[in-house]
Design a protein around this motif. Structure first.
Motif, PDB file in Angstrom:
ATOM      1  N   GLY A 167       0.799  -1.216   0.000  1.00 35.57           N
ATOM      2  CA  GLY A 167       0.000   0.000   0.000  1.00 35.57           C
ATOM      3  C   GLY A 167       0.832   1.266   0.000  1.00 35.57           C
ATOM      4  N   ARG A 168       2.149   1.130  -0.064  1.00 34.21           N
ATOM      5  CA  ARG A 168       3.041   2.295  -0.060  1.00 34.21           C
ATOM      6  C   ARG A 168       4.009   2.179  -1.222  1.00 34.21           C
ATOM      7  NH1 ARG A 168       6.022   3.047   5.265  1.00 34.21           N
ATOM      8  NH2 ARG A 168       5.969   5.232   4.637  1.00 34.21           N
ATOM      9  N   THR A 169       4.444   3.322  -1.745  1.00 31.28           N
ATOM     10  CA  THR A 169       5.317   3.313  -2.907  1.00 31.28           C
ATOM     11  C   THR A 169       6.750   2.978  -2.517  1.00 31.28           C
ATOM     12  OG1 THR A 169       5.934   5.650  -2.757  1.00 31.28           O
ATOM     13  CG2 THR A 169       3.913   5.118  -3.997  1.00 31.28           C
ATOM     14  N   LEU A 170       7.501   2.550  -3.502  1.00 29.02           N
ATOM     15  CA  LEU A 170       8.932   2.306  -3.314  1.00 29.02           C
ATOM     16  C   LEU A 170       9.619   3.565  -2.810  1.00 29.02           C
ATOM     17  CD1 LEU A 170      11.195   0.440  -5.848  1.00 29.02           C
ATOM     18  CD2 LEU A 170      11.962   2.565  -4.818  1.00 29.02           C
ATOM     19  N   GLN A 171       9.231   4.706  -3.360  1.00 32.76           N
ATOM     20  CA  GLN A 171       9.842   5.974  -2.961  1.00 32.76           C
ATOM     21  C   GLN A 171       9.564   6.273  -1.480  1.00 32.76           C
ATOM     22  OE1 GLN A 171       8.245   5.394  -5.785  1.00 32.76           O
ATOM     23  NE2 GLN A 171       9.494   6.157  -7.481  1.00 32.76           N
ATOM     24  N   GLU A 172       8.358   5.956  -1.019  1.00 32.07           N
ATOM     25  CA  GLU A 172       8.035   6.183   0.397  1.00 32.07           C
ATOM     26  C   GLU A 172       8.846   5.255   1.298  1.00 32.07           C
ATOM     27  OE1 GLU A 172       3.395   7.696  -0.004  1.00 32.07           O
ATOM     28  OE2 GLU A 172       3.832   5.541   0.015  1.00 32.07           O
ATOM     29  N   TRP A 173       8.975   3.996   0.901  1.00 27.03           N
ATOM     30  CA  TRP A 173       9.796   3.077   1.681  1.00 27.03           C
ATOM     31  C   TRP A 173      11.253   3.531   1.708  1.00 27.03           C
ATOM     32  CZ3 TRP A 173       8.145  -0.183   5.072  1.00 27.03           C
ATOM     33  CH2 TRP A 173       6.887  -0.813   4.921  1.00 27.03           C
ATOM     34  N   TYR A 174      11.778   3.970   0.572  1.00 30.08           N
ATOM     35  CA  TYR A 174      13.164   4.426   0.520  1.00 30.08           C
ATOM     36  C   TYR A 174      13.389   5.604   1.471  1.00 30.08           C
ATOM     37  CZ  TYR A 174      17.355   6.799  -1.106  1.00 30.08           C
ATOM     38  OH  TYR A 174      18.576   7.434  -1.144  1.00 30.08           O
ATOM     39  N   GLU A 176      11.703   6.429   4.151  1.00 28.49           N
ATOM     40  CA  GLU A 176      11.534   6.069   5.564  1.00 28.49           C
ATOM     41  C   GLU A 176      12.630   5.144   6.074  1.00 28.49           C
ATOM     42  OE1 GLU A 176       8.554   3.145   7.879  1.00 28.49           O
ATOM     43  OE2 GLU A 176       7.568   4.922   7.015  1.00 28.49           O
ATOM     44  N   ARG A 177      13.023   4.168   5.281  1.00 27.93           N
ATOM     45  CA  ARG A 177      13.952   3.139   5.756  1.00 27.93           C
ATOM     46  C   ARG A 177      15.414   3.460   5.482  1.00 27.93           C
ATOM     47  NH1 ARG A 177      11.660  -2.098   6.126  1.00 27.93           N
ATOM     48  NH2 ARG A 177      13.707  -2.761   6.900  1.00 27.93           N
ATOM     49  N   ILE A 178      15.677   4.280   4.463  1.00 26.34           N
ATOM     50  CA  ILE A 178      17.063   4.435   4.013  1.00 26.34           C
ATOM     51  C   ILE A 178      17.519   5.891   4.017  1.00 26.34           C
ATOM     52  CG2 ILE A 178      18.670   3.999   2.121  1.00 26.34           C
ATOM     53  CD1 ILE A 178      16.722   1.691   1.278  1.00 26.34           C
ATOM     54  N   ARG A 179      16.856   6.758   3.255  1.00 28.20           N
ATOM     55  CA  ARG A 179      17.381   8.112   3.096  1.00 28.20           C
ATOM     56  C   ARG A 179      17.319   8.923   4.383  1.00 28.20           C
ATOM     57  NH1 ARG A 179      17.576  13.026   2.899  1.00 28.20           N
ATOM     58  NH2 ARG A 179      15.499  13.196   3.811  1.00 28.20           N
ATOM     59  N   ALA A 180      16.122   9.054   4.954  1.00 24.75           N
ATOM     60  CA  ALA A 180      15.946   9.940   6.105  1.00 24.75           C
ATOM     61  C   ALA A 180      16.731   9.492   7.337  1.00 24.75           C
ATOM     62  CB  ALA A 180      14.461  10.086   6.422  1.00 24.75           C
ATOM     63  N   PRO A 181      16.748   8.199   7.696  1.00 26.98           N
ATOM     64  CA  PRO A 181      17.476   7.823   8.917  1.00 26.98           C
ATOM     65  C   PRO A 181      18.965   8.162   8.892  1.00 26.98           C
ATOM     66  CG  PRO A 181      16.011   6.046   8.230  1.00 26.98           C
ATOM     67  CD  PRO A 181      16.020   7.053   7.118  1.00 26.98           C
ATOM     68  N   TYR A 182      19.555   8.173   7.698  1.00 26.81           N
ATOM     69  CA  TYR A 182      20.991   8.441   7.594  1.00 26.81           C
ATOM     70  C   TYR A 182      21.296   9.815   6.996  1.00 26.81           C
ATOM     71  CZ  TYR A 182      21.168   3.462   8.519  1.00 26.81           C
ATOM     72  OH  TYR A 182      21.003   2.226   9.088  1.00 26.81           O
ATOM     73  N   ASP A 185      22.209  12.193   0.976  1.00 24.89           N
ATOM     74  CA  ASP A 185      21.971  13.095  -0.151  1.00 24.89           C
ATOM     75  C   ASP A 185      21.795  12.274  -1.425  1.00 24.89           C
ATOM     76  OD1 ASP A 185      21.452  15.775  -0.280  1.00 24.89           O
ATOM     77  OD2 ASP A 185      23.549  16.406  -0.177  1.00 24.89           O
ATOM     78  N   LEU A 186      20.788  11.434  -1.423  1.00 28.08           N
ATOM     79  CA  LEU A 186      20.400  10.663  -2.599  1.00 28.08           C
ATOM     80  C   LEU A 186      18.885  10.591  -2.573  1.00 28.08           C
ATOM     81  CD1 LEU A 186      21.137   8.938  -5.071  1.00 28.08           C
ATOM     82  CD2 LEU A 186      21.135   6.949  -3.545  1.00 28.08           C
ATOM     83  N   TRP A 187      18.262  11.222  -3.547  1.00 26.22           N
ATOM     84  CA  TRP A 187      16.829  11.480  -3.494  1.00 26.22           C
ATOM     85  C   TRP A 187      16.076  10.731  -4.589  1.00 26.22           C
ATOM     86  CZ3 TRP A 187      15.208  14.883   0.395  1.00 26.22           C
ATOM     87  CH2 TRP A 187      16.223  15.615   1.023  1.00 26.22           C
ATOM     88  N   LEU A 188      14.991  10.065  -4.197  1.00 28.26           N
ATOM     89  CA  LEU A 188      14.011   9.547  -5.150  1.00 28.26           C
ATOM     90  C   LEU A 188      12.778  10.431  -5.013  1.00 28.26           C
ATOM     91  CD1 LEU A 188      14.237   5.650  -4.814  1.00 28.26           C
ATOM     92  CD2 LEU A 188      15.600   7.210  -6.175  1.00 28.26           C
TER      93      LEU A 188
END
Length: 377
Positions: A167-174, A176-182, A185-188
């Motif tokens: 129910g969530r997009t790949l971009q949303e998962w990226y 939440e799980r990868i970009r924001a926690p660390y 500077d790599l954006w989808l």
């Protein structure tokens, strides 16, 4: 040409190799190079044509972020590599695609590399639209029997499975799980607030000899390669200009619409393989090994060249002898290359603003990688 940035003790040779490459270049490519040893950043250098925090189009290096999201969801038990795509996404079963598995899509074996009619730029910028259109497309070869690079569309295919399963997009998962926690500077999906840091991709410059090689190898825009790279579409956009469109940057197309820095790319792979900021690695060793191992090897039907693919990732070792077996990552059209090498204990990312000849991972990566391996001892 001037080299900016820093290297840790013992990595001076990497800086020297980077400087030597720039000296050989007639025009500044606008290059960034970052290396992590485990979770420690040990190389962070760039040329005069960019800054360390300049955002560049990373093209198919974006696929590394796509594959990492998928690997995490497989690791969590949310996705099953050997379930059919249609079991998540029933519409995909049309035109003989019902037996295609998620594993086959990730290994570029699905045969759904483009549309008969081609995509408009607006369609190609949006993964959900790509997926809706590809659901009705017949495969270009018998699925599972051969492989060919799904250059513009693999992110949309995998992304639609993720949407249907969660129910969530790949971009949303990226995010939440990868970009924001660390803080990577790599954006989808590049926010408007980050646009001032973006530098548009510059066109390839060729010598007369290189241009003669290009001219000597023409191919039809209706070939598999032409269709896969959307060259047969009316008003087709040149690949090098794809991420120069704000719509593409805003949507964060998961095959080749990512925007970032070498810091962001290298940080993502360091987090995946070694852990950052004291955290455990994102990927368990078995998951990393499964996604890194060769699933497709031989003649790629799209490029008509010898290639190797893992699941979503390039295997890297097929092109670079300095890289150990089990490395996983991806290259990008303008010359970028980013990956983790768990056996040798490092993560590497190289980006450049000016499109490199002949495309894919730029040739200077060969010398840069050997300098990194020598520095690691």
């Amino acid at each position: 040409m001037a080299v900016h940035g820093t290297v840790a003790a013992g990595f001076e040779g990497v800086r020297e190799e980077f400087a030597a490459f720039l000296e050989r270049e007639e025009n500044d490519p606008g290059a960034q190079l970052v290396v992590y040893r485990g979770g420690e950043r040990v190389v962070d250098v760039w040329s005069a044509g960019v800054t360390g925090d300049a955002l560049l189009g990373v093209f198919s290096s974006t696929k590394g972020a796509m594959a990492l999201v998928c690997a995490l969801l497989v690791q969590d038990g949310v996705l099953d590599l050997d379930r059919t795509v249609a079991s998540y996404w029933p519409e995909f079963a049309a035109k003989g695609k019902g037996a295609i598995t998620l594993r086959e899509v990730l290994a570029h074996r699905a045969g759904v590399v483009g549309l008969d009619r081609g995509f408009t730029l607006e369609e190609l910028a949006d993964d959900r639209v790509i997926a809706r259109l590809l659901a009705e497309q017949r495969p270009f070869w018998q699925p599972g029997q051969f492989f060919g690079y799904h250059g513009y569309v693999i992110g949309a295919l995998v992304g639609e499975v993720i949407v249907r399963a969660t129910g969530r997009t790949l971009q949303e998962w990226y995010e939440e799980r990868i970009r924001a926690p660390y803080g990577l500077d790599l954006w989808l999906g590049l926010p408007e607030s980050e646009e001032p840091r973006f530098l548009s991709t510059l066109p390839m410059l060729t010598t007369p000899e290189q241009q003669a090689e290009i001219d000597a190898a023409p191919y039809s825009k209706y070939s598999l390669g032409g269709i896969a790279f959307n060259e047969h579409a009316p008003d087709a956009v040149e690949l090098q200009d794809f991420v120069n469109a704000r719509l593409v940057r805003a949507k964060g197309q998961a095959s080749c619409g990512g925007i970032g820095t070498a810091r962001g790319l290298a940080g993502m792979y360091a987090a995946a393989a070694f852990g950052l900021n004291g955290d455990h690695p994102l990927l368990e060793p078995d998951t990393a090994a499964e996604f890194a191992r060769v699933h497709s090897a031989g003649t790629d039907l799209v490029s008509d060249s010898v290639k190797q693919f893992g699941l979503g990732f390039n295997t890297i070792t097929g092109n670079f002898d300095s890289v150990a077996a089990g490395a996983f990552g991806h290259s990008g059209a303008a010359g970028s290359l980013a990956f983790a090498d768990p056996r040798q204990g490092y993560a590497y990312a190289y980006t450049r603003r000016r499109h490199a000849y002949p495309g894919g991972a730029a040739l200077e990566n060969v010398g840069l990688l050997w300098s990194v391996v020598r520095a690691l001892g």
